[in-house]
Enzyme design. Sequence first.
Site, PDB file in Angstrom:
ATOM      1  N   ARG A 165     -15.799  -8.732   0.647  1.00  0.00           N
ATOM      2  CA  ARG A 165     -17.106  -8.239   1.065  1.00  0.00           C
ATOM      3  C   ARG A 165     -18.083  -8.275  -0.106  1.00  0.00           C
ATOM      4  O   ARG A 165     -18.958  -9.108  -0.177  1.00  0.00           O
ATOM      5  CB  ARG A 165     -16.990  -6.823   1.638  1.00  0.00           C
ATOM      6  N   LYS A 166     -17.918  -7.338  -1.066  1.00  0.00           N
ATOM      7  CA  LYS A 166     -18.794  -7.314  -2.238  1.00  0.00           C
ATOM      8  C   LYS A 166     -18.004  -7.348  -3.551  1.00  0.00           C
ATOM      9  O   LYS A 166     -18.398  -7.994  -4.502  1.00  0.00           O
ATOM     10  CB  LYS A 166     -19.693  -6.082  -2.210  1.00  0.00           C
ATOM     11  N   GLY A 167     -16.934  -6.579  -3.602  1.00  0.00           N
ATOM     12  CA  GLY A 167     -16.103  -6.573  -4.801  1.00  0.00           C
ATOM     13  C   GLY A 167     -16.730  -5.909  -6.004  1.00  0.00           C
ATOM     14  O   GLY A 167     -16.357  -6.194  -7.141  1.00  0.00           O
ATOM     15  N   ARG A 192      -8.859   2.548  -7.168  1.00  0.00           N
ATOM     16  CA  ARG A 192     -10.292   2.381  -6.953  1.00  0.00           C
ATOM     17  C   ARG A 192     -10.953   3.747  -6.771  1.00  0.00           C
ATOM     18  O   ARG A 192     -10.333   4.684  -6.251  1.00  0.00           O
ATOM     19  CB  ARG A 192     -10.554   1.511  -5.713  1.00  0.00           C
ATOM     20  N   SER A 200     -14.932   0.992   1.663  1.00  0.00           N
ATOM     21  CA  SER A 200     -14.196  -0.247   1.860  1.00  0.00           C
ATOM     22  C   SER A 200     -13.280  -0.147   3.082  1.00  0.00           C
ATOM     23  O   SER A 200     -13.170  -1.093   3.867  1.00  0.00           O
ATOM     24  CB  SER A 200     -13.372  -0.573   0.614  1.00  0.00           C
ATOM     25  N   TYR A 240     -10.091  -0.002 -11.093  1.00  0.00           N
ATOM     26  CA  TYR A 240     -10.859  -1.178 -10.671  1.00  0.00           C
ATOM     27  C   TYR A 240     -12.181  -1.287 -11.421  1.00  0.00           C
ATOM     28  O   TYR A 240     -12.577  -2.372 -11.852  1.00  0.00           O
ATOM     29  CB  TYR A 240     -11.107  -1.121  -9.166  1.00  0.00           C
ATOM     30  N   HIS A 253       0.838  -1.198   0.000  1.00  0.00           N
ATOM     31  CA  HIS A 253       0.000   0.000   0.000  1.00  0.00           C
ATOM     32  C   HIS A 253       0.876   1.252   0.000  1.00  0.00           C
ATOM     33  O   HIS A 253       0.356   2.368   0.012  1.00  0.00           O
ATOM     34  CB  HIS A 253      -0.885   0.027   1.251  1.00  0.00           C
TER      35      HIS A 253
END
Length: 234
Positions: free
Chosen positions: A189-191, A58, A66, A123, A36
């Site tokens: 989680r969801k993506g 993202r 997130s 993303y 990161h």
Amino acid sequence: MSHAHDLVPFFEFHLYGKEQIPDLSNLPEPRLFSTHFLFHSLPDSIAKSKCKIIYICRNPFDSCVSVVFHQCNCTIIITQIILEEALERYSEGINEFGPFWTNILGYWRESIETPNKVLFLKYGDLTGDVTFYLKRVAEFLNCPFNSEEEGNGVIENIIELCSFKKMKELDVNKTGKMVGKYENKVFFRKGVAGDWVNHFNPWMVEKLSSVIEERWVWSIFLISLSNTYISIMA
């Protein structure tokens, strides 16, 4: 079966987060790592080497949501108050790895200056056309798919095996913890792109939009001004 972050370890968590400096030469090539860190925080052994860097950017709105869910480790109900307080910190650049605009712009600039070294991906674009970007990544890494592989469905198989749905269903991603702190399940989680609309109220949208405009537009202007000056001097 291994968790994704065990296969592609983080510099700051898995490797250099311990007391002793790791001997990376013991790892077989090609070596893959995650981080990161800001680009200008990377050591010269990375930044000035021939290694390839793939940066996935993202949407800041999605990224903010997130971060909240990840930091809360999905163990509490995320209330509007928690989100708004998190947005305030996010907008001020209070983050473990620096302001989001500095992080993104650093890699974006390097991708412009050294496109053969840094591949900058979004993303939302990646999830919108997985086949195209999978082939783009393969080409960037100098190992493109040949016609036989494409004809035999290799690309489709990779997409299926690495899909968010497939990864989330694996037992290894449902149990256990990364570096004894984060539960593996919180990484899946969801993506999806655009989930922020389910969490942001109008005030929050206006707040983050103004930050993005102020930080990015001004930064991009300075970068373009700097490049113009360099061109004139040359």
